[in-house]
Design an enzyme around this catalytic site. Sequence first.
Site, short mmCIF file in Angstrom:
data_model
loop_
_atom_site.label_atom_id
_atom_site.label_comp_id
_atom_site.label_asym_id
_atom_site.label_seq_id
_atom_site.Cartn_x
_atom_site.Cartn_y
_atom_site.Cartn_z
N ASP A 161 -2.05 10.73 -1.78
CA ASP A 161 -2.44 9.71 -2.75
C ASP A 161 -2.79 10.31 -4.10
O ASP A 161 -2.72 9.65 -5.14
CB ASP A 161 -3.60 8.87 -2.21
CG ASP A 161 -3.13 7.99 -1.07
OD1 ASP A 161 -3.07 8.49 0.07
OD2 ASP A 161 -2.76 6.83 -1.33
N ARG A 174 -7.45 -0.27 -6.97
CA ARG A 174 -7.69 0.80 -5.99
C ARG A 174 -7.83 2.11 -6.76
O ARG A 174 -7.02 2.43 -7.61
CB ARG A 174 -6.56 0.88 -4.95
CG ARG A 174 -6.44 -0.43 -4.13
CD ARG A 174 -5.63 -0.24 -2.87
NE ARG A 174 -6.32 0.64 -1.93
CZ ARG A 174 -5.74 1.19 -0.86
NH1 ARG A 174 -4.46 0.94 -0.61
NH2 ARG A 174 -6.41 1.97 -0.05
N ARG A 177 0.88 -1.18 0.00
CA ARG A 177 0.00 0.00 0.00
C ARG A 177 0.91 1.22 0.00
O ARG A 177 2.13 1.11 0.14
CB ARG A 177 -1.01 0.00 1.15
CG ARG A 177 -0.74 -0.84 2.33
CD ARG A 177 0.42 -0.34 3.12
NE ARG A 177 0.32 1.07 3.42
CZ ARG A 177 1.32 1.86 3.69
NH1 ARG A 177 2.57 1.38 3.69
NH2 ARG A 177 1.16 3.14 3.97
N GLY A 178 0.31 2.39 -0.11
CA GLY A 178 1.10 3.61 -0.26
C GLY A 178 1.15 3.94 -1.74
O GLY A 178 1.49 3.09 -2.57
N ALA A 179 0.81 5.18 -2.08
CA ALA A 179 0.63 5.54 -3.48
C ALA A 179 1.85 5.22 -4.35
O ALA A 179 1.71 4.57 -5.40
CB ALA A 179 0.26 7.02 -3.58
N ASN A 228 -5.52 12.20 0.77
CA ASN A 228 -4.62 11.38 1.57
C ASN A 228 -5.50 10.58 2.54
O ASN A 228 -6.73 10.73 2.55
CB ASN A 228 -3.59 12.27 2.31
CG ASN A 228 -2.48 11.47 2.94
OD1 ASN A 228 -1.89 10.58 2.30
ND2 ASN A 228 -2.18 11.72 4.20
N LYS A 229 -4.90 9.75 3.33
CA LYS A 229 -5.63 8.89 4.27
C LYS A 229 -6.72 9.65 5.02
O LYS A 229 -6.51 10.79 5.46
CB LYS A 229 -4.63 8.29 5.26
CG LYS A 229 -5.21 7.39 6.32
CD LYS A 229 -5.91 6.19 5.73
CE LYS A 229 -5.02 5.50 4.74
NZ LYS A 229 -5.74 4.53 3.89
N GLN A 285 -2.25 1.88 10.08
CA GLN A 285 -0.94 1.95 9.42
C GLN A 285 0.06 2.78 10.23
O GLN A 285 1.26 2.57 10.11
CB GLN A 285 -1.06 2.56 8.02
CG GLN A 285 -1.82 1.71 7.02
CD GLN A 285 -3.26 2.14 6.90
OE1 GLN A 285 -3.86 2.65 7.86
NE2 GLN A 285 -3.85 1.93 5.74
#
Lengths: 355, 355
Positions: free
Chosen positions: B242, B89, B52-54, B252-253, B201
């Site tokens: 993201d 995603r 995960r993570g852009a 973002n998150k 996370q």
Amino acid sequence: MRIDGRPMRAIWARADGTVGIIDQTRLPWGVETPALASLEDAARAIEVMQVRGAPLIGVTGAFGLALGLREDASDGALAAGLARLLGTRPTAVNLAWALERVRAGVAPLAPGERAAAALGIAEALAEEDVTACRAIGEHGARLIAAVAARAGGRRINILTHCNAGWLATVDWGTALAPIYMAREQGVDLHVWVDETRPRNQGAALTAFELGQEGVPHTIVVDNAGGHLMQHGQVDLCIVGADRITRLGDVANKIGTYLKALAAADNGVPFHVAAPSSTIDWRLADGVAQIPIEERSPREVTHLAGQRVAAPGSAAANYAFDVTPARLISGFITERGLCQAGAGGLASLFPEAAAA
Amino acid sequence: MRIDGRPMRAIWARADGTVGIIDQTRLPWGVETPALASLEDAARAIEVMQVRGAPLIGVTGAFGLALGLREDASDGALAAGLARLLGTRPTAVNLAWALERVRAGVAPLAPGERAAAALGIAEALAEEDVTACRAIGEHGARLIAAVAARAGGRRINILTHCNAGWLATVDWGTALAPIYMAREQGVDLHVWVDETRPRNQGAALTAFELGQEGVPHTIVVDNAGGHLMQHGQVDLCIVGADRITRLGDVANKIGTYLKALAAADNGVPFHVAAPSSTIDWRLADGVAQIPIEERSPREVTHLAGQRVAAPGSAAANYAFDVTPARLISGFITERGLCQAGAGGLASLFPEAAAA
């Protein structure tokens, strides 16, 4: 309100002289009703959060002092019992307020009369809390009805943080009382329930309460409220309070301030529902003056006994934050609605403001 | 960066033709390094968030397409593989960006040459990401050093949300790269790590990373940042991204927006660190235009397989929110720092802005 259809209160005097509570650390998984038989039982129940919520902490403290005076009604025992109970949790002012009501009522009496008098005062405080919360519900329901009317008949969405329902009081609740009453009056509504880390009072208690009463609701993480508001999914926020300064700053569950910021940024009304016993007339600046409880880091790093954080990493656990009055649209009290900020609360409670 | 003292990357080409990753759903409890052997392996690794993570999602997608072309390099397989990976995603734009880089590179080639070319492009993208993140670290470290200088030598506190560390990229990270580099340069700092519900996370990955590198840090619940900022306990916020619109709105998150509001309310600088592959030059208004992924409600109601929410209550799970550019102090990119808002990003990347 009801559990499995059966009317209950969050605290009650039992025929055998003990005090019944619902062990809220066991909800929503089990409904256990332990009996508090001593002042120490009451103090521990508050500390470990078997009971929580500012109004309920106050009433539990009063019953605890009455239990203590039954064993030893001397001046020394009264002072020691007050100190023990006052030291359990620092932020909610209702505890100090309720204990002072008991102390002031029994201190002038002969020791032999104190226990019965204290029990009478505790029972009166419980009834007053029910009356206040019912009134908060009635005043707040009018507010909700007005929001619904502006929404033109579609279902409205109300966001709440933590649990300020009947489980946080003796009955009805503060933030949830208006929701229960508006729904009884036929308002079509849905509640966004912040899960409320670290102790999950939203996911565990508010969702449980609303489910028991048949109120439509959806749990979201505490991070989600801003997104919901940006997308028009929140018509109104209502939260409770643990301490309110005379100028309207509000200490409430950690994270309340973040939701109030988002509400202000998106033009969503943000209301605080609380009885006047939550107002600390001595204080003005909430951020500077309200003591914020720090609880065990384990509440953050562990869940259900299991570590959820990286091994070796430390955690900090501030239990409350302060929302400045400038972010609050208004208060819902037992005497009606008022503006936040200087003069608002004093207009409803002039005798207390002047004292 | 390192795990147990051993240098690692978050993704790498293995000698046997498969692709190694760290299964991030197992961290911090176990370091498992499964091999991706097919496009479907890569797609599933992204969907279930083993990676995960852009930036890392983008590189994983590129490797996944290369793996797919090894089995079938026809135009039809290329189109189907792109569609499969793109659908994993929706919010991080790096995925579409990386896949387009591979597609544009292999589409003109004969099918027999495509797999090797795609692997080469994926490896180049991984190296570019490392280079970009190292540059972000260098530029951001100067920013941190300036904050430390203003603080007069005391330890400074940086708050971050979610994981934008090396585990979210190939190496170094975005938001954490400046922290690692500033620390190497002797800046005395401490990191507040938002736990980042619902998938934790922060508590699981960021705390793990920082612990492995010996960076002082403390985990807090997502509710706590506002309180910390009100009390002067945060000198700087740095988060990842993201997707960034050309006007500087940042997806973002979920919960990033709430922290940005608190930073603005308390005069705390709020910076977003991201490589230019995270910028979506086609979009202007982030709240209106960036698609926000909704994930399974079970991520909210359950933790480690155990239900933590009231039985019967539903949950909603929005994975990202959008922070408007007006709340962002500036961006940290591989080409340096810039202001948020119109013109800032374009001043650093004029060729992309004009395209």
